[in-house]
Enzyme design. Sequence first.
Site, PDB file in Angstrom:
ATOM      1  N   ASP A 100     140.851  -9.546 101.816  1.00 42.10           N
ATOM      2  CA  ASP A 100     141.283  -9.712 100.436  1.00 42.10           C
ATOM      3  C   ASP A 100     140.215  -8.998  99.619  1.00 42.10           C
ATOM      4  O   ASP A 100     139.136  -8.686 100.134  1.00 42.10           O
ATOM      5  CB  ASP A 100     141.375 -11.197 100.089  1.00 42.10           C
ATOM      6  CG  ASP A 100     142.110 -11.458  98.782  1.00 42.10           C
ATOM      7  OD1 ASP A 100     142.415 -10.503  98.042  1.00 42.10           O
ATOM      8  OD2 ASP A 100     142.378 -12.635  98.492  1.00 42.10           O
ATOM      9  N   ASP A 102     139.457  -9.642  95.810  1.00 39.77           N
ATOM     10  CA  ASP A 102     138.799 -10.495  94.833  1.00 39.77           C
ATOM     11  C   ASP A 102     138.285 -11.765  95.489  1.00 39.77           C
ATOM     12  O   ASP A 102     139.011 -12.468  96.180  1.00 39.77           O
ATOM     13  CB  ASP A 102     139.758 -10.834  93.694  1.00 39.77           C
ATOM     14  CG  ASP A 102     139.038 -11.418  92.502  1.00 39.77           C
ATOM     15  OD1 ASP A 102     137.867 -11.072  92.291  1.00 39.77           O
ATOM     16  OD2 ASP A 102     139.643 -12.236  91.789  1.00 39.77           O
TER      17      ASP A 102
END
Length: 166
Positions: free
Chosen positions: A12, A14
């Site tokens: 991922d 963020d």
Amino acid sequence: MKFKNIKAIIFDLDGVLTNTSEYHYKAWKMLADELNIHFDRDINEKLRGIPRKESLEIMLGNRVFSEKEKQRLMEVKNNYYVEFLMQMTPEDILPGALELLREIRQAGIKIGIGSSSKNAQMVIDKLKLGNFVDSISDGNSVDNHKPAPDLFLHCAANWVHLQKGP
């Protein structure tokens, strides 16, 4: 670190490689202030990890807006957010993330990004991480966002396509 039999890793973006949550908060806060809507960090917590339209509807509460106006408001919020993103530099990479990416790259393992953000490519560019990333799937890539696995499946499918060639 040993990477036995690992061919690829999907991250991922963020909260893993960087943290843009404060930019989201500031952008939503600016929009809420313009609309004279109370918005604080507790409300902001409810918006984490969900698409922009759902976030807007949570922020608006029971206030009624046309779909056209909601689209405009989402664009305003995103413009504020992008202004903050434009200020990002490699200094915004989370501690240890760059070292991990280097180690994974040196081990010959493919690296992908699976992010709900429609601005993922810009963030990767601002952080200067493009040379580490083999595949990106973002909010523009799939219809079903997290927690559905579609982003990650799309990212993995890109590797298969890249290995087969055109």
